[in-house]
Structure formats: C-alpha cells, structure tokens
Scaffold this active site. Structure first.
Site, PDB file in Angstrom:
ATOM      1  N   ASN A  90       8.219   9.842   3.107  1.00  0.00           N
ATOM      2  CA  ASN A  90       8.894   8.908   4.016  1.00  0.00           C
ATOM      3  C   ASN A  90      10.367   9.331   4.151  1.00  0.00           C
ATOM      4  O   ASN A  90      11.094   9.375   3.146  1.00  0.00           O
ATOM      5  CB  ASN A  90       8.759   7.492   3.432  1.00  0.00           C
ATOM      6  CG  ASN A  90       9.418   6.447   4.303  1.00  0.00           C
ATOM      7  OD1 ASN A  90      10.502   6.668   4.840  1.00  0.00           O
ATOM      8  ND2 ASN A  90       8.794   5.299   4.432  1.00  0.00           N
ATOM      9  N   HIS A 124      15.165   7.170   4.842  1.00  0.00           N
ATOM     10  CA  HIS A 124      16.500   6.999   4.270  1.00  0.00           C
ATOM     11  C   HIS A 124      17.424   8.191   4.499  1.00  0.00           C
ATOM     12  O   HIS A 124      18.616   8.107   4.218  1.00  0.00           O
ATOM     13  CB  HIS A 124      16.399   6.558   2.815  1.00  0.00           C
ATOM     14  CG  HIS A 124      15.764   5.199   2.759  1.00  0.00           C
ATOM     15  ND1 HIS A 124      16.330   4.102   3.370  1.00  0.00           N
ATOM     16  CD2 HIS A 124      14.575   4.784   2.256  1.00  0.00           C
ATOM     17  CE1 HIS A 124      15.530   3.055   3.217  1.00  0.00           C
ATOM     18  NE2 HIS A 124      14.460   3.437   2.555  1.00  0.00           N
ATOM     19  N   HIS A 147       9.292   4.652   9.531  1.00  0.00           N
ATOM     20  CA  HIS A 147       9.188   3.238   9.930  1.00  0.00           C
ATOM     21  C   HIS A 147      10.229   2.963  11.016  1.00  0.00           C
ATOM     22  O   HIS A 147      11.424   2.998  10.749  1.00  0.00           O
ATOM     23  CB  HIS A 147       9.459   2.374   8.686  1.00  0.00           C
ATOM     24  CG  HIS A 147       9.273   0.911   8.903  1.00  0.00           C
ATOM     25  ND1 HIS A 147       9.456  -0.006   7.904  1.00  0.00           N
ATOM     26  CD2 HIS A 147       8.944   0.187  10.005  1.00  0.00           C
ATOM     27  CE1 HIS A 147       9.229  -1.226   8.361  1.00  0.00           C
ATOM     28  NE2 HIS A 147       8.935  -1.133   9.634  1.00  0.00           N
ATOM     29  N   ARG A 152      11.925   0.398  12.693  1.00  0.00           N
ATOM     30  CA  ARG A 152      12.112  -1.047  12.522  1.00  0.00           C
ATOM     31  C   ARG A 152      12.614  -1.667  13.811  1.00  0.00           C
ATOM     32  O   ARG A 152      13.272  -1.013  14.622  1.00  0.00           O
ATOM     33  CB  ARG A 152      13.087  -1.332  11.381  1.00  0.00           C
ATOM     34  CG  ARG A 152      12.570  -0.891  10.023  1.00  0.00           C
ATOM     35  CD  ARG A 152      13.489  -1.355   8.917  1.00  0.00           C
ATOM     36  NE  ARG A 152      13.334  -2.763   8.670  1.00  0.00           N
ATOM     37  CZ  ARG A 152      12.709  -3.294   7.620  1.00  0.00           C
ATOM     38  NH1 ARG A 152      12.185  -2.512   6.702  1.00  0.00           N
ATOM     39  NH2 ARG A 152      12.616  -4.589   7.489  1.00  0.00           N
ATOM     40  N   ARG A 155      17.446   0.096  12.132  1.00  0.00           N
ATOM     41  CA  ARG A 155      18.500   0.328  11.140  1.00  0.00           C
ATOM     42  C   ARG A 155      18.481   1.745  10.575  1.00  0.00           C
ATOM     43  O   ARG A 155      19.480   2.237  10.088  1.00  0.00           O
ATOM     44  CB  ARG A 155      18.419  -0.687  10.004  1.00  0.00           C
ATOM     45  CG  ARG A 155      17.258  -0.466   9.073  1.00  0.00           C
ATOM     46  CD  ARG A 155      17.255  -1.461   7.949  1.00  0.00           C
ATOM     47  NE  ARG A 155      16.982  -2.803   8.427  1.00  0.00           N
ATOM     48  CZ  ARG A 155      16.486  -3.778   7.650  1.00  0.00           C
ATOM     49  NH1 ARG A 155      16.280  -3.549   6.383  1.00  0.00           N
ATOM     50  NH2 ARG A 155      16.232  -4.960   8.140  1.00  0.00           N
ATOM     51  N   GLU A 193       4.953   3.756  10.743  1.00  0.00           N
ATOM     52  CA  GLU A 193       4.939   2.387  10.210  1.00  0.00           C
ATOM     53  C   GLU A 193       5.510   1.460  11.260  1.00  0.00           C
ATOM     54  O   GLU A 193       6.602   1.711  11.804  1.00  0.00           O
ATOM     55  CB  GLU A 193       5.783   2.300   8.946  1.00  0.00           C
ATOM     56  CG  GLU A 193       5.129   2.930   7.756  1.00  0.00           C
ATOM     57  CD  GLU A 193       5.953   2.717   6.500  1.00  0.00           C
ATOM     58  OE1 GLU A 193       6.956   1.988   6.530  1.00  0.00           O
ATOM     59  OE2 GLU A 193       5.593   3.302   5.486  1.00  0.00           O
ATOM     60  N   THR A 200      10.605  -3.464   2.946  1.00  0.00           N
ATOM     61  CA  THR A 200       9.387  -4.216   3.241  1.00  0.00           C
ATOM     62  C   THR A 200       8.959  -4.991   1.995  1.00  0.00           C
ATOM     63  O   THR A 200       8.405  -4.430   1.058  1.00  0.00           O
ATOM     64  CB  THR A 200       8.276  -3.251   3.692  1.00  0.00           C
ATOM     65  OG1 THR A 200       8.821  -2.404   4.697  1.00  0.00           O
ATOM     66  CG2 THR A 200       7.098  -4.003   4.263  1.00  0.00           C
ATOM     67  N   GLU A 213      -3.214   0.309   2.720  1.00  0.00           N
ATOM     68  CA  GLU A 213      -2.229   0.853   1.791  1.00  0.00           C
ATOM     69  C   GLU A 213      -1.827  -0.274   0.856  1.00  0.00           C
ATOM     70  O   GLU A 213      -1.381  -1.338   1.293  1.00  0.00           O
ATOM     71  CB  GLU A 213      -1.005   1.398   2.546  1.00  0.00           C
ATOM     72  CG  GLU A 213       0.042   1.934   1.577  1.00  0.00           C
ATOM     73  CD  GLU A 213       1.081   2.838   2.218  1.00  0.00           C
ATOM     74  OE1 GLU A 213       0.772   3.485   3.235  1.00  0.00           O
ATOM     75  OE2 GLU A 213       2.210   2.888   1.690  1.00  0.00           O
ATOM     76  N   HIS A 270       5.341   2.322  -2.164  1.00  0.00           N
ATOM     77  CA  HIS A 270       6.534   1.481  -2.206  1.00  0.00           C
ATOM     78  C   HIS A 270       7.113   1.467  -3.624  1.00  0.00           C
ATOM     79  O   HIS A 270       6.490   1.018  -4.563  1.00  0.00           O
ATOM     80  CB  HIS A 270       6.294   0.034  -1.756  1.00  0.00           C
ATOM     81  CG  HIS A 270       7.591  -0.625  -1.352  1.00  0.00           C
ATOM     82  ND1 HIS A 270       8.028  -0.645  -0.043  1.00  0.00           N
ATOM     83  CD2 HIS A 270       8.558  -1.207  -2.068  1.00  0.00           C
ATOM     84  CE1 HIS A 270       9.198  -1.237   0.017  1.00  0.00           C
ATOM     85  NE2 HIS A 270       9.542  -1.587  -1.207  1.00  0.00           N
TER      86      HIS A 270
END
Ligand code: PXP
Length: 246
Positions: A10, A13, A46, A48, A52, A73, A104, A154, A193
C-alpha cells in the site's frame, strides 16, 4: 511451501508525505514501480473521499504505468464506483470511510449495510473487477459477504496489532477462526492493517490467508533502510511463517 502468500504494498503514505508540502515528490508511482521490482505481488491504493493522500491522477497513473495488479480501496459511494468503473482495476476493496478518522477504523458492516452494498458488489463484479470487503473477523460478517456475492474478504488486523498479551491472543484466535470459515464458505481471504515485522508472522502462518496488504509500516521503515530492503525483510518473515520454520 504451502500456497504462496501474496504481498500487496500500500503506497498511500508516500502520497501523504508528498501532500504535506504539496508539489510532486515523493512520487507514489515511483514507489509502486520500485515495489514491483522488489517483488510485490500487487499495489494497493485508497482514494479517499477527501483526497488526503492518493489523488485521482495517481490512480490514473497507477493503472497506466505500473505493471502490477491494482487493488483500489474505495468507500461505497457513487463517486468511487464511477471512478472504479472508469479505471477497471484488478480488484476493488470496499472499506468503511469516515471523513474525520485518521485511518480506516474498524471493518465494514456488511451485515448492517447489506442492501446498500449489494448494488456496489454487483456493478463492480459485472465490470470484471474482483470485489473484496474489508471486514472484522466476525462470522456473521463473513456470512453477509458471501450472501452479497463478494469473492474475497479482507480481515481487519488492526485490533490484533494494537492489543498486547492475552487480548492480542484473543484477536488472533478470532482471525484464525474467521480465515478457516472463509475457506469453508469458498471466499478468498486476505488480511491487513497495522502489520509490522513483529506482528506479521502469526497472520502469515494462517494457511487459508492468501494475501496481506501492508502499507504504513513499510513506508515508515523505508525512511531508514529503503523500500526494497523493508519489503525483503517483510517478505522473508512471511515466507518463514508459511514454511513453518522459525
Ligand atoms: N488493508 C486495508 C483494507 C486498508 O484500509 C489498509 C489501510 O489503508 C491496509 C490494508 C494497510 O494498512 P497499513 O497501512 O496499516 O499497513
């Protein structure tokens, strides 16, 4: 080795750091390419509602420029459905999303939101997108996912990663049971996660889990040792766990 455990990286970030200053670097697509070279099996991003971290153009570039399956996502909103249908990623993982949360928190309530989710699962599936539902390790949620027709679930590993001692053991037991039940139901089981070097092995040992999606920790570690090295260490912990060695 038992069936290979896939690693989805992922890259959200990387975009978080980029967006802290605006501008164009660090570039999450460069991170995705690097992850591909370092042996990732897929890229997770993801988009969003508040944008962000990942942006619309990141999704376009991930689809066009990175030679790995994209796991998109998304919240169950019309806007995200339209974007998914436009890009047709390999997979779409439906996650709950609240604007004010930092990440999340908690899984999707597939049971409580059955009627709302049904058309999303159907429309994505008809478009050839493999739908996954991000849920807690709760058997009623798995039943709901199956009844919704999602081929993949998931399992949320956040509580397992945050707890310590007996509470963590209890969370792990729930995940083990849910992963076995997913197999009984014929659902492909992923997990993710909050996973780190310290928490990954007991999850990777669960034989019916086929994919882990890991982001925040890998990107953080990359500051110290580079993404390829961080991934390599994570990968070897996953492989050791699968082989039943220490
Ligand atoms: N899987 C899902 C469905 C997620 O929403 C996230 C966080 O975006 C992850 C995996 C990765 O979590 P982390 O960044 O904590 O490794």
């Amino acid at each position: 080795m038992q069936n290979k455990l896939r690693l989805g990286v992922n890259i959200d970030h990387v975009a978080t750091i980029r967006n802290a200053r605006g501008g164009s670097f660090p570039d999450p697509i460069r991170a995705a390419r690097l992850a591909a070279r370092a042996g990732a099996d897929g890229i997770t991003a993801h988009l969003r509602e508040d944008r962000r971290h990942i942006s619309d153009s990141d999704i376009t570039r991930l689809t066009n420029e990175v030679n790995l399956p994209l796991n998109f996502e998304m919240a169950a909103t019309q806007e995200m459905l339209d974007i998914a249908l436009r890009h047709r990623p390999h997979a779409a993982c439906i996650v709950p999303e609240k604007r004010e949360e930092r990440t999340t928190e908690g899984g999707l309530d597939a049971k409580g939101n059955f009627d709302k989710l049904k058309p999303f699962v159907e429309r994505l599936s008809v478009a050839g997108i493999r739908v996954s539902l991000f849920i807690e390790a709760n058997l009623a949620q798995l039943d709901a996912a199956k009844a919704l027709g999602a081929p993949v679930i998931e399992l949320h590993t956040g509580a397992y990663c945050e707890e310590v001692g007996e509470k963590r053991d209890r969370e792990l037991k729930r995940i083990v049971e849910a992963a076995a039940y997913a197999d009984e139901l014929g659902l492909e089981c992923h997990a993710g996660h909050g996973l780190t070097y310290d928490t990954v092995k007991p999850i990777a040992e669960i034989p019916t889990i086929q994919e882990l999606n890991i982001g925040h920790f890998l990107i953080g570690e990359a500051v110290f040792c580079g993404l390829a090295e961080a991934m390599e260490k994570m990968r070897s912990l996953m492989d050791e766990a699968r082989m039943g060695t220490k």
